[in-house]
Write a protein that holds these residues in place. Structure first.
Motif, PDB file in Angstrom:
ATOM      1  N   LYS A 155     -29.793 -43.994  -7.429  1.00 31.37           N
ATOM      2  CA  LYS A 155     -30.079 -43.069  -6.330  1.00 31.37           C
ATOM      3  C   LYS A 155     -31.546 -42.698  -6.230  1.00 31.37           C
ATOM      4  CE  LYS A 155     -25.675 -42.967  -5.495  1.00 31.37           C
ATOM      5  NZ  LYS A 155     -25.145 -43.759  -4.351  1.00 31.37           N
ATOM      6  N   SER A 156     -32.271 -42.718  -7.372  1.00 31.55           N
ATOM      7  CA  SER A 156     -33.686 -42.352  -7.365  1.00 31.55           C
ATOM      8  C   SER A 156     -34.406 -43.119  -8.471  1.00 31.55           C
ATOM      9  CB  SER A 156     -33.865 -40.849  -7.567  1.00 31.55           C
ATOM     10  OG  SER A 156     -33.646 -40.501  -8.926  1.00 31.55           O
ATOM     11  N   TYR A 157     -35.713 -42.981  -8.511  1.00 30.81           N
ATOM     12  CA  TYR A 157     -36.504 -43.626  -9.559  1.00 30.81           C
ATOM     13  C   TYR A 157     -36.048 -43.172 -10.951  1.00 30.81           C
ATOM     14  CZ  TYR A 157     -39.968 -45.642  -6.358  1.00 30.81           C
ATOM     15  OH  TYR A 157     -40.587 -46.391  -5.391  1.00 30.81           O
ATOM     16  N   ASP A 158     -35.649 -41.918 -11.067  1.00 33.76           N
ATOM     17  CA  ASP A 158     -35.202 -41.407 -12.370  1.00 33.76           C
ATOM     18  C   ASP A 158     -34.007 -42.199 -12.912  1.00 33.76           C
ATOM     19  OD1 ASP A 158     -37.077 -39.356 -12.802  1.00 33.76           O
ATOM     20  OD2 ASP A 158     -36.006 -38.028 -11.428  1.00 33.76           O
ATOM     21  N   ASP A 159     -33.151 -42.701 -12.007  1.00 38.34           N
ATOM     22  CA  ASP A 159     -31.977 -43.468 -12.431  1.00 38.34           C
ATOM     23  C   ASP A 159     -32.353 -44.836 -12.993  1.00 38.34           C
ATOM     24  OD1 ASP A 159     -30.361 -41.398 -11.611  1.00 38.34           O
ATOM     25  OD2 ASP A 159     -29.982 -42.261  -9.635  1.00 38.34           O
ATOM     26  N   LEU A 160     -33.610 -45.233 -12.817  1.00 39.80           N
ATOM     27  CA  LEU A 160     -34.051 -46.538 -13.329  1.00 39.80           C
ATOM     28  C   LEU A 160     -34.484 -46.477 -14.793  1.00 39.80           C
ATOM     29  CD1 LEU A 160     -36.148 -47.885 -10.308  1.00 39.80           C
ATOM     30  CD2 LEU A 160     -33.916 -48.714 -11.094  1.00 39.80           C
ATOM     31  N   LYS A 161     -34.480 -45.313 -15.379  1.00 42.19           N
ATOM     32  CA  LYS A 161     -34.889 -45.183 -16.781  1.00 42.19           C
ATOM     33  C   LYS A 161     -34.108 -46.142 -17.671  1.00 42.19           C
ATOM     34  CE  LYS A 161     -35.451 -41.860 -20.556  1.00 42.19           C
ATOM     35  NZ  LYS A 161     -35.266 -40.460 -21.005  1.00 42.19           N
ATOM     36  N   ASP A 162     -34.853 -46.970 -18.415  1.00 38.74           N
ATOM     37  CA  ASP A 162     -34.299 -47.951 -19.359  1.00 38.74           C
ATOM     38  C   ASP A 162     -33.495 -49.066 -18.686  1.00 38.74           C
ATOM     39  OD1 ASP A 162     -35.424 -46.550 -21.514  1.00 38.74           O
ATOM     40  OD2 ASP A 162     -33.666 -45.239 -21.666  1.00 38.74           O
ATOM     41  N   LYS A 163     -33.525 -49.125 -17.342  1.00 42.63           N
ATOM     42  CA  LYS A 163     -32.832 -50.194 -16.627  1.00 42.63           C
ATOM     43  C   LYS A 163     -33.774 -51.393 -16.434  1.00 42.63           C
ATOM     44  CE  LYS A 163     -28.919 -48.007 -15.506  1.00 42.63           C
ATOM     45  NZ  LYS A 163     -29.158 -46.647 -15.988  1.00 42.63           N
ATOM     46  N   LYS A 164     -33.192 -52.536 -16.051  1.00 45.37           N
ATOM     47  CA  LYS A 164     -33.980 -53.740 -15.792  1.00 45.37           C
ATOM     48  C   LYS A 164     -34.544 -53.698 -14.368  1.00 45.37           C
ATOM     49  CE  LYS A 164     -31.396 -56.729 -18.968  1.00 45.37           C
ATOM     50  NZ  LYS A 164     -30.567 -57.965 -19.080  1.00 45.37           N
ATOM     51  N   VAL A 165     -35.874 -53.788 -14.282  1.00 48.68           N
ATOM     52  CA  VAL A 165     -36.561 -53.727 -12.985  1.00 48.68           C
ATOM     53  C   VAL A 165     -37.540 -54.893 -12.899  1.00 48.68           C
ATOM     54  CG1 VAL A 165     -38.045 -52.368 -11.466  1.00 48.68           C
ATOM     55  CG2 VAL A 165     -36.365 -51.205 -12.932  1.00 48.68           C
ATOM     56  N   ASN A 166     -37.508 -55.618 -11.784  1.00 49.84           N
ATOM     57  CA  ASN A 166     -38.420 -56.747 -11.620  1.00 49.84           C
ATOM     58  C   ASN A 166     -39.739 -56.298 -11.004  1.00 49.84           C
ATOM     59  OD1 ASN A 166     -38.624 -59.770 -11.843  1.00 49.84           O
ATOM     60  ND2 ASN A 166     -39.233 -59.487  -9.710  1.00 49.84           N
ATOM     61  N   GLN A 238     -42.329 -36.291  -3.117  1.00 48.61           N
ATOM     62  CA  GLN A 238     -42.129 -35.124  -3.982  1.00 48.61           C
ATOM     63  C   GLN A 238     -40.742 -34.529  -3.820  1.00 48.61           C
ATOM     64  OE1 GLN A 238     -45.006 -33.965  -6.116  1.00 48.61           O
ATOM     65  NE2 GLN A 238     -43.048 -33.554  -7.094  1.00 48.61           N
ATOM     66  N   GLU A 239     -40.165 -34.627  -2.645  1.00 45.09           N
ATOM     67  CA  GLU A 239     -38.848 -34.041  -2.390  1.00 45.09           C
ATOM     68  C   GLU A 239     -37.769 -34.726  -3.220  1.00 45.09           C
ATOM     69  OE1 GLU A 239     -35.711 -33.346   1.336  1.00 45.09           O
ATOM     70  OE2 GLU A 239     -37.795 -33.932   1.728  1.00 45.09           O
ATOM     71  N   THR A 240     -37.834 -36.057  -3.332  1.00 47.92           N
ATOM     72  CA  THR A 240     -36.806 -36.777  -4.093  1.00 47.92           C
ATOM     73  C   THR A 240     -37.141 -36.867  -5.578  1.00 47.92           C
ATOM     74  OG1 THR A 240     -37.896 -38.878  -3.545  1.00 47.92           O
ATOM     75  CG2 THR A 240     -36.089 -38.172  -2.117  1.00 47.92           C
ATOM     76  N   LEU A 241     -38.373 -36.518  -5.930  1.00 45.28           N
ATOM     77  CA  LEU A 241     -38.793 -36.532  -7.341  1.00 45.28           C
ATOM     78  C   LEU A 241     -39.451 -35.199  -7.690  1.00 45.28           C
ATOM     79  CD1 LEU A 241     -40.305 -40.122  -7.328  1.00 45.28           C
ATOM     80  CD2 LEU A 241     -38.227 -39.432  -8.539  1.00 45.28           C
TER      81      LEU A 241
END
Length: 411
Positions: A155-166, A238-241
């Motif tokens: 849902k947001s950049y925060d959800d990408l923590k420790d996930k695989k990102v290209n 800033q609103e979403t983070l």
């Protein structure tokens, strides 16, 4: 004696026939062809071909910069002895494009991003100490949007923590800017460096959670995707983070949006996704003034700038609406032939930039300006406006508009 004469005649006939057969195997060379000289010698033709050629390093073939360079080639190319020929060169992208112009032989120009100068100076202050004197910008081209396509469970950049990102290819402009963004957000991820097509396949299979591309929207890989594929763009604001400090990020990059017009299959009509953008620049190596290569690039600049109005039609990339010939780039030095052309053709450049502003404006603003023009034409007897008069009128219109908005806010 008669027998001898008959034998001699037979030998003569055989020899004549043999010589005839041999003659058939020898290429015929007309006397006329032997006497003619080529219109241009090999060495002269070689010199002419090199005298008109200029090179431009771009990123991958699907990059907006490659399409832009193709447009430039199609408009500017003149293969005559005194013309200009644009030769696009596929590079890696990112900082490497700038390094290629700086260090590779026979590289005249490149499409790079505005932050490259700052990042190289930070990377090695000694090696790149005077880089702005060796590589200089010709013009600002378009804005490259930072586009992160993620699976719907993210849902947001925060959800990408420790996930695989290209992060796209190593040392590409995408990788360089993505590194800055994720370091600023302090979000650790498992980075991969696949090309766009491979990354899209892995995103669809669920092997990676998101992929990033920094380029002018729309990007051809993303344009093929539909909402039904289970992916969406992540907003960066800033609103979403709310738990992140984005001040430094927005100090170095432009606020931008990815819109329905860019990706109608992914973004609903009337909505947009906030993000950041980098300015893409056309830069040139600062060859010694009056050297042959300097003169070649100067000739290109004159041909390109003089035909700038030919890029604003539907057959060209829509990002040409964002080109601003006279835009100043802080930290960069303008290539002298470009600065000289702008000084000499100020009205033409300003008029092109005004038209560009209008093309990017809302239909309401365009309609208001046209009405403003009609009223002016009526009051002035319907005379045809010169370029400078049109520009002054546009400036006056914008001033009135700004003052009206200020008055409305004060109330």
């Amino acid at each position: 004696m008669g027998v001898f004469n008959a034998t001699a005649r037979n030998l003569f006939v055989c020899l004549s026939f043999f010589l005839f057969l041999v003659s058939l195997t020898v290429p015929l060379r007309p006397v006329l062809a032997q006497s003619q000289k080529p219109a241009v010698s090999y060495e002269e033709k070689k010199r002419q071909a090199n005298d008109i050629a200029v090179t431009v390093v771009v990123s991958g073939i699907s990059c907006t910069c490659a399409r832009f360079t193709e447009d430039i080639r199609n408009v500017v190319n003149d293969l005559g002895p005194d013309g200009v020929r644009v030769l696009p060169v596929l590079g890696v992208g990112g900082l490497q494009n700038l390094n290629d112009v700086l260090f590779l032989k026979n590289m005249d120009m490149a499409v790079v991003d505005e932050d490259n100068l700052r990042l190289l100076k930070k990377k090695d202050p000694v090696l790149y100490a005077n880089i702005e004197q060796r590589v200089q910008y010709i013009t600002k081209l378009y804005n490259s949007e930072f586009q992160v396509l993620a699976r719907n469970d993210i849902k947001s950049y925060d959800d990408l923590k420790d996930k695989k990102v290209n992060f796209n290819l190593k040392d590409s402009q995408t990788e360089v800017t993505a590194d800055t963004v994720f370091n600023t957000l302090n979000i650790p991820v498992q980075r991969s460096y696949y090309d766009n097509d491979e990354a899209m396949k892995r995103l669809m299979s669920g092997e990676i959670s998101a992929m990033i591309i920094l380029t002018g929207a729309p990007q051809v890989t993303f344009a093929k995707v539909k909402k039904e594929d289970g992916v969406h763009f992540l907003p960066l604001d800033q609103e979403t983070l709310p738990n992140h400090q984005l001040h430094d990020l927005f100090a170095n990059y432009l606020p931008a949006e990815i819109t329905h017009e860019h990706y109608p299959n992914l973004i609903a009509e009337g909505t947009s996704v906030p993000t950041i953008a980098n300015r893409a620049l056309l830069v040139a190596y600062a060859w010694p003034e009056n050297s042959p290569r300097y003169k070649r690039v100067a000739k290109f600049v004159d041909a390109f700038f003089s035909k700038i109005d030919q890029f604003n039609n539907p057959s060209r990339h829509p990002k040409w609406r964002e080109v601003n010939l006279s835009a100043d780039m802080p930290g960069w030095v303008r290539f002298k032939p470009a600065a000289d052309w702008l000084a000499t053709h100020r009205n033409q450049a300003v008029s092109a930039n005004a038209d560009s502003t209008l093309r990017q404006s809302s239909p309401e603003l365009k309609l208001a300006f046209e009405k403003f023009m009609q009223n002016y034409a009526s009051s002035s007897g319907g005379k045809t406006l010169s370029t400078s008069e049109r520009e002054l009128l546009f400036a006056k219109f914008m001033k009135i508009l700004v003052e009206a908005k200020a008055d409305q806010s004060a109330r």
